[in-house]
Scaffold this motif. Structure first.
Motif, mmCIF file in Angstrom:
data_model
loop_
_atom_site.group_PDB
_atom_site.id
_atom_site.type_symbol
_atom_site.label_atom_id
_atom_site.label_comp_id
_atom_site.label_asym_id
_atom_site.label_seq_id
_atom_site.Cartn_x
_atom_site.Cartn_y
_atom_site.Cartn_z
ATOM 1 N N ASP A 20 28.389 29.195 48.461
ATOM 2 C CA ASP A 20 28.319 29.084 49.913
ATOM 3 C C ASP A 20 26.905 28.792 50.375
ATOM 4 O OD1 ASP A 20 31.058 29.729 50.260
ATOM 5 O OD2 ASP A 20 30.596 31.848 50.022
ATOM 6 N N THR A 21 26.804 28.080 51.486
ATOM 7 C CA THR A 21 25.492 27.900 52.111
ATOM 8 C C THR A 21 25.022 29.240 52.664
ATOM 9 O OG1 THR A 21 26.090 25.629 52.691
ATOM 10 C CG2 THR A 21 24.177 26.584 53.800
ATOM 11 N N VAL A 22 25.877 29.891 53.432
ATOM 12 C CA VAL A 22 25.610 31.252 53.914
ATOM 13 C C VAL A 22 26.902 32.052 53.761
ATOM 14 C CG1 VAL A 22 24.823 32.712 55.825
ATOM 15 C CG2 VAL A 22 23.872 30.423 55.541
ATOM 16 N N GLY A 23 27.117 32.609 52.585
ATOM 17 C CA GLY A 23 28.274 33.466 52.365
ATOM 18 C C GLY A 23 28.092 34.782 53.094
ATOM 19 N N GLU A 24 29.159 35.275 53.724
ATOM 20 C CA GLU A 24 29.055 36.491 54.539
ATOM 21 C C GLU A 24 30.420 37.154 54.706
ATOM 22 O OE1 GLU A 24 27.501 38.717 55.990
ATOM 23 O OE2 GLU A 24 25.438 38.148 56.409
ATOM 24 N N CYS A 25 30.381 38.364 55.204
ATOM 25 C CA CYS A 25 31.502 39.145 55.712
ATOM 26 C C CYS A 25 32.700 39.232 54.761
ATOM 27 C CB CYS A 25 31.961 38.607 57.070
ATOM 28 S SG CYS A 25 32.887 39.868 58.006
ATOM 29 N N PRO A 26 32.513 39.767 53.555
ATOM 30 C CA PRO A 26 33.678 40.014 52.708
ATOM 31 C C PRO A 26 34.539 41.133 53.295
ATOM 32 C CG PRO A 26 31.716 41.011 51.757
ATOM 33 C CD PRO A 26 31.258 40.230 52.955
ATOM 34 N N VAL A 38 33.510 34.497 54.362
ATOM 35 C CA VAL A 38 33.199 33.281 55.112
ATOM 36 C C VAL A 38 31.964 32.597 54.551
ATOM 37 C CG1 VAL A 38 34.098 34.429 57.176
ATOM 38 C CG2 VAL A 38 31.633 34.265 56.861
ATOM 39 N N ASP A 39 31.878 31.308 54.824
ATOM 40 C CA ASP A 39 30.640 30.545 54.674
ATOM 41 C C ASP A 39 30.259 30.101 56.079
ATOM 42 O OD1 ASP A 39 28.544 28.806 54.220
ATOM 43 O OD2 ASP A 39 29.564 27.619 52.698
ATOM 44 N N ILE A 40 29.259 30.770 56.652
ATOM 45 C CA ILE A 40 28.923 30.517 58.058
ATOM 46 C C ILE A 40 28.582 29.048 58.287
ATOM 47 C CG2 ILE A 40 27.328 31.054 59.937
ATOM 48 C CD1 ILE A 40 27.069 33.870 58.833
ATOM 49 N N GLU A 41 27.598 28.560 57.571
ATOM 50 C CA GLU A 41 27.148 27.184 57.782
ATOM 51 C C GLU A 41 28.155 26.168 57.246
ATOM 52 O OE1 GLU A 41 24.638 26.115 59.585
ATOM 53 O OE2 GLU A 41 24.132 28.185 60.096
ATOM 54 N N GLY A 42 28.901 26.524 56.231
ATOM 55 C CA GLY A 42 29.915 25.629 55.705
ATOM 56 C C GLY A 42 31.177 25.572 56.530
#
Length: 308
Positions: A20-26, A38-42
């Motif tokens: 991910d570019t910015v992986g987040e929130c598992p 999620v991938d915020i930027e993706g």
């Protein structure tokens, strides 16, 4: 004085097939035994099925900061312009329904970190996307049967680390901007969703890394990603640093307990602008899973849909 605990090395496994570019929130979904993140930027939502270890991904129309699973089996997503409900049917495109629109006080803002409380409300913080501006325009919003309300708390640059104690009477928040580096406690009233005064709990300037996403285990200990330092920190309910776990990537972003017995800890990460010396650049943006020897708590579902 900087208080440090020598980081330990805990076995980990690579759980994702993508970076991910910015992986987040598992978020672990007990009913389907799957992890969503999620991938915020993706502009993507991922799902990892635990039994098959198969990953699926869906595209969404905006950057998505945080998600929660709902009692309808859908995903509630806080994105750039508001709160949305996502039906993840046939990949690669999610079916998107807008539930609420946010009136940001400043341009170029989006939602960032958030989660549900035990009563089924969805809480999410906002931020100015350009962190170089260090704008304190971020706030904490609540979405429930009354719609989107807020900001109920204000003055954040990069709100992060939202979590609730096992009893539900304590809420945690952090600000991961380099000028803040604080983790706060608030008393929390689950009946009416009110937050008590902000009390400084941990000064992360005394520990490696900036405070990013967090989770609370069944014993009430607070686990938070030390972004930039490649570490995962466990604090006691009293704010004492119990242990730090070294990770192979420099920028872990958020952790979540999951797996069949909630004894696995999933960690998302982002890709830095340039590789960081001493870390494995091939794992930047990966989702990792480890077993820290403690048990987590089931993540609450969003249940308080507005009546249309």
């Amino acid at each position: 004085m900087r208080h440090r605990v020598n980081p330990t090395s805990t076995p980990w496994h690579l759980a994702s097939t993508t970076r991910d570019t910015v992986g987040e929130c598992p978020v672990w979904h007990v009913a389907t035994q799957a992890l969503f993140w999620v991938d915020i930027e993706g502009q993507r939502i991922h799902r990892l099925d635990w039994a098959s270890r198969q990953q699926a991904s869906w595209s969404v129309p905006e950057r998505v900061g945080c998600i929660a699973m709902s009692t309808r089996g859908t995903v509630i997503a806080a994105m750039e312009s508001g709160i949305f409900e996502l039906a993840l049917t046939d990949a690669p495109t999610a079916q998107v329904t807008r539930l609420a629109t946010v009136a940001h006080p400043q341009a170029n803002m989006r939602f960032n970190d958030g989660r549900c409380d035990a009563q089924g409300r969805f809480w999410a913080g906002t931020m100015v996307q350009d962190m170089r501006l260090a704008s304190p325009a971020g706030g904490i919003y609540c979405f429930d049967e009354n719609g989107l309300r807020g900001p109920l708390l204000q003055g954040y640059i990069t709100p992060n680390g939202m979590a609730f104690s096992p009893e539900g009477n304590t809420a945690y928040l952090s600000d991961s901007h380099p000028t803040r580096l604080k983790i706060w406690q608030h008393s929390f009233n689950g009946t009416d969703g009110s937050w008590g005064p902000q009390v400084e709990w941990v000064n992360m300037a005394e520990h490696p890394g900036r405070p990013d996403g967090a989770a609370v285990d069944a014993d009430g200990c607070y686990w938070i990603c030390g972004i930039d330092a490649g570490q995962l920190h466990q604090f006691s309910p009293q704010g004492e640093l119990l242990q730090s776990i070294a990770l192979p990537m420099s920028k872990p972003t958020k952790c979540a307990f999951g797996g069949p017995e909630l004894r696995h800890l999933f960690v998302t990460s982002l890709q830095p602008a340039a590789p960081t010396q001493g870390f494995d650049a091939s794992l930047d943006g990966a989702l990792l899973v480890l077993e820290p020897g403690v048990q987590g708590l089931p993540e609450p579902l969003f249940s308080r849909f507005p009546v249309r």
